[in-house]
Design a protein around this motif. Structure first.
Motif, PDB file in Angstrom:
ATOM      1  N   ARG A   1      72.694  40.504  56.586  1.00  0.00           N
ATOM      2  CA  ARG A   1      72.506  41.001  56.115  1.00  0.00           C
ATOM      3  C   ARG A   1      73.247  42.624  56.918  1.00  0.00           C
ATOM      4  O   ARG A   1      74.553  41.912  57.006  1.00  0.00           O
ATOM      5  CB  ARG A   1      71.320  41.362  57.268  1.00  0.00           C
ATOM      6  N   ILE A   2      72.998  43.290  56.862  1.00  0.00           N
ATOM      7  CA  ILE A   2      74.145  44.921  57.034  1.00  0.00           C
ATOM      8  C   ILE A   2      74.231  44.558  58.674  1.00  0.00           C
ATOM      9  O   ILE A   2      73.135  44.245  59.581  1.00  0.00           O
ATOM     10  CB  ILE A   2      73.403  46.438  56.900  1.00  0.00           C
ATOM     11  N   GLY A   3      75.649  44.750  59.398  1.00  0.00           N
ATOM     12  CA  GLY A   3      75.116  44.395  60.268  1.00  0.00           C
ATOM     13  C   GLY A   3      75.567  42.706  61.058  1.00  0.00           C
ATOM     14  O   GLY A   3      75.996  42.710  62.164  1.00  0.00           O
ATOM     15  N   ASP A   4      75.297  41.627  60.574  1.00  0.00           N
ATOM     16  CA  ASP A   4      75.972  40.521  61.125  1.00  0.00           C
ATOM     17  C   ASP A   4      77.298  40.213  61.011  1.00  0.00           C
ATOM     18  O   ASP A   4      78.293  40.754  60.004  1.00  0.00           O
ATOM     19  CB  ASP A   4      75.451  39.492  59.374  1.00  0.00           C
ATOM     20  N   VAL A   5      77.442  39.341  61.050  1.00  0.00           N
ATOM     21  CA  VAL A   5      78.892  39.084  61.988  1.00  0.00           C
ATOM     22  C   VAL A   5      79.732  37.734  61.218  1.00  0.00           C
ATOM     23  O   VAL A   5      78.774  36.715  60.659  1.00  0.00           O
ATOM     24  CB  VAL A   5      78.967  38.079  63.092  1.00  0.00           C
ATOM     25  N   VAL A   6      80.933  37.940  60.260  1.00  0.00           N
ATOM     26  CA  VAL A   6      81.856  37.002  59.428  1.00  0.00           C
ATOM     27  C   VAL A   6      82.652  36.167  60.198  1.00  0.00           C
ATOM     28  O   VAL A   6      83.336  37.289  60.076  1.00  0.00           O
ATOM     29  CB  VAL A   6      81.686  36.815  58.116  1.00  0.00           C
TER      30      VAL A   6
END
Length: 224
Positions: free
Chosen positions: A64-69
């Protein structure tokens, strides 16, 4: 007086053109705030809550938007181009005579008996070679900026490290397929589409490796 003003104006224009900062290749946003989950109904007292539900058999990867990878930068590019060409041409022409004509003056017979050798040779050789190598290794954490209609994720992020007045800035943007995310929520930069990687240094070391503004000004207008 007019010539002095013209020269001063020209130097000012050259100085301003040379002081323009280099254009950044990263044009997309490098961060995004997560969106608020919309919960139509809150089941008070229920074990399952829609806003905090987690799938038991799914890796906690970015979705989702804002998740970190985590991006493992593994760029190793090299290119070699070589060309060789050659041409050779030679020719030989020989003329001679051994016939004496009767009743002719001796100098004419000498001319008829004269020999001539003509030799020509033309040789051409050309050779050119170009080598280019680029290696970039590192790790940077980015966030999901947008979720596309087909499920791909637009990512972006930057990292700044300052040590003793020397600042190193790394920016990264691109598009990834969530199915390419490996265990540990990591993905290789070789799996990123439309990747834009930029490293910029600021400080005394970066200034020492930068051409002076006056030299850049003359290089931009010098015709030779």
């Amino acid at each position: 007086m007019i010539n002095l003003r013209l020269i001063c104006s020209l130097l000012l224009v050259l100085g301003l053109s040379a002081c323009v900062a280099p254009q950044s290749i990263v044009t997309q946003p490098v961060t995004a705030r997560p969106q608020q989950d919309v919960v139509t109904h809150n089941n008070n007292g229920s074990i399952f809550q829609a806003n905090t539900a987690k799938l038991l058999f799914q890796e906690p990867n970015a979705r989702r938007i804002g998740d970190v990878v985590i991006i493992n930068i593994e760029e190793n590019l090299s290119a070699v181009n070589s060309a060789n060409s050659g041409a050779n041409r030679s020719g030989t022409l020989a003329l001679g005579g051994t016939t004496d004509l009767p009743y002719m003056p001796s100098f004419i017979n000498k001319m008829l008996n004269a020999s001539a050798d003509v030799t020509s040779e033309n040789t051409f050789a050309g050779k050119g070679q170009t080598n280019s190598s680029n290696t970039f290794r590192g790790t940077i954490a980015v966030t999901v900026v947008d979720v596309l209609a087909n499920g791909n994720l637009t990512i972006g992020g930057e990292k700044q490290v300052a040590v003793n007045g020397q600042t190193s800035l790394i920016r990264f943007t691109g598009v990834i397929n969530p199915n390419d995310i490996r265990a540990g929520n990591t993905i290789s930069s070789t799996r990123v589409a439309d990747a834009r990687i930029e490293q910029v240094g600021q400080g005394a070391i970066a200034d020492a490796n930068t051409m002076g503004w006056m030299q850049r000004a003359f290089m931009s207008v010098w015709p030779f």
